[in-house]
Design an enzyme around this catalytic site. Structure first.
Site, PDB file in Angstrom:
ATOM      1  N   ARG A 155     -13.701  -1.896  20.900  1.00  0.00           N
ATOM      2  CA  ARG A 155     -14.957  -1.164  20.795  1.00  0.00           C
ATOM      3  C   ARG A 155     -15.498  -0.916  22.191  1.00  0.00           C
ATOM      4  NH1 ARG A 155     -20.866  -2.816  18.255  1.00  0.00           N
ATOM      5  NH2 ARG A 155     -21.765  -0.747  18.515  1.00  0.00           N
ATOM      6  N   HIS A 156     -16.133   0.210  22.382  1.00  0.00           N
ATOM      7  CA  HIS A 156     -16.735   0.544  23.670  1.00  0.00           C
ATOM      8  C   HIS A 156     -17.786  -0.493  24.057  1.00  0.00           C
ATOM      9  CE1 HIS A 156     -20.491   1.765  21.706  1.00  0.00           C
ATOM     10  NE2 HIS A 156     -19.729   2.316  20.767  1.00  0.00           N
ATOM     11  N   ARG A 171     -18.966   7.189  25.690  1.00  0.00           N
ATOM     12  CA  ARG A 171     -19.027   5.726  25.757  1.00  0.00           C
ATOM     13  C   ARG A 171     -17.654   5.103  25.545  1.00  0.00           C
ATOM     14  NH1 ARG A 171     -21.610   7.643  21.152  1.00  0.00           N
ATOM     15  NH2 ARG A 171     -21.169   6.681  19.109  1.00  0.00           N
ATOM     16  N   GLU A 192     -16.503   8.204  16.101  1.00  0.00           N
ATOM     17  CA  GLU A 192     -17.349   7.437  15.187  1.00  0.00           C
ATOM     18  C   GLU A 192     -17.677   8.275  13.953  1.00  0.00           C
ATOM     19  OE1 GLU A 192     -18.207   4.975  13.617  1.00  0.00           O
ATOM     20  OE2 GLU A 192     -19.540   3.834  14.943  1.00  0.00           O
ATOM     21  N   HIS A 199     -14.974   2.967  18.029  1.00  0.00           N
ATOM     22  CA  HIS A 199     -16.316   2.620  17.581  1.00  0.00           C
ATOM     23  C   HIS A 199     -16.244   1.717  16.351  1.00  0.00           C
ATOM     24  CE1 HIS A 199     -17.537   6.090  20.100  1.00  0.00           C
ATOM     25  NE2 HIS A 199     -16.433   6.624  19.612  1.00  0.00           N
TER      26      HIS A 199
END
Length: 209
Positions: free
Chosen positions: A8-9, A60, A80, A144
Site C-alpha cells: 500500500r502507498h 500516491r 483504487e 491501495h
C-alpha cells in the site's frame, strides 16, 4: 515459483484526516514519504530479485513505487475503487444505511462509482497476468486498500473486503506456482517502527474497503 509483493502507498494528508480517498489524486505527506522509503528497504531485504515494479496510476502509489529506483509500469487495473460522489467525503458523513448496503451487497455502487465486485474482477485479472510474467523473481505492486484486499481474496479464493484492515505502507506477499496462488503474509508493518503513524483513519479502519 513467482511472487507478488503487494504494497500500500504511504500516508497522505487525506488519509490522516479520515476521508474516503478513491480516485482523488493526492501526493504523499512527509510521513508517507518516509514510510515509502522504509517499505522499499524492507522489500529489498526480504524478497527475491525484483523483476518489475507496477503501480496504480494515482500519484500516491507512483511516488511509493518510485522509491525502488526502477522503471515503473502503470497498470490501471490496480487503481483504487472509484467512490464516485462519495470521493473526498468524511467517513462520518456517510450514513449508516449506506454502510450497511455496502456490506451486504458486493455489487453496491456509490453514485457514479464502482462496486467492490468490479474491483475484485479487474485485480484478479491483473494479478494472474503479472504472476505469469515474473518467472522466479518478484513483482512489486504499489496500490491501495481495496485492490490489496482484492488481491488477497484472489489468493485465498474468498471474499475478504469487509474482514481485514490494510495499513499505509504495509506489505503483503502472494506466492504463485502455475495457476495456484498462496498468501504468504499480510499487512506487514514492522519496517515502519520509528517512521511515523502506521494506521490512518481511512475507510479500512471501518473494515469497509
Amino acid at each position: 515459483m513467482s511472487s507478488l509483493v503487494v504494497v500500500r502507498h504511504g500516508r497522505t494528508a487525506a488519509n490522516a484526516r479520515g476521508v474516503l480517498l478513491g480516485h482523488l489524486d493526492v501526493e504523499l505527506d512527509a510521513v508517507g514519504r518516509a514510510q515509502a522509503h522504509a517499505l522499499e528497504a524492507a522489500v529489498r531485504a526480504t524478497s527475491a530479485p525484483i523483476v518489475a515494479v507496477v503501480s496504480s496510476p494515482l500519484i500516491r502509489a507512483v511516488e511509493t513505487a518510485e522509491t525502488f529506483g526502477l522503471p515503473v509500469t502503470i497498470d490501471e487495473r490496480f487503481i483504487e475503487v472509484d467512490y464516485g460522489s462519495f470521493d473526498g467525503m468524511a467517513l462520518t458523513d456517510v450514513g449508516a444505511e449506506t454502510w450497511q448496503q455496502w456490506r451486504d451487497d458486493p455489487h453496491f455502487r456509490p453514485p457514479g462509482g464502482e462496486s467492490l465486485h468490479e474491483v475484485d474482477e479487474r485485480v484478479a485479472e491483473a494479478c494472474a497476468d503479472w504472476a505469469s510474467r515474473s518467472g522466479d523473481g518478484c513483482v512489486v505492486i504499489a496500490t491501495h486498500v481495496s485492490p490489496i484486499k482484492a488481491a488477497v481474496g484472489w489468493a485465498l479464493g474468498a471474499e475478504v473486503a469487509w474482514s481485514c484492515h490494510v495499513d499505509t505502507a504495509s506489505i503483503s506477499r502472494i506466492d504463485v506456482m502455475g495457476t495456484a496462488a498462496r498468501l504468504r503474509s499480510f499487512n506487514e508493518t514492522g519496517h515502519l517502527r520509528g517512521v511515523g503513524s502506521v494506521s490512518d483513519r481511512s475507510v479500512s479502519d471501518r473494515s469497509v474497503s
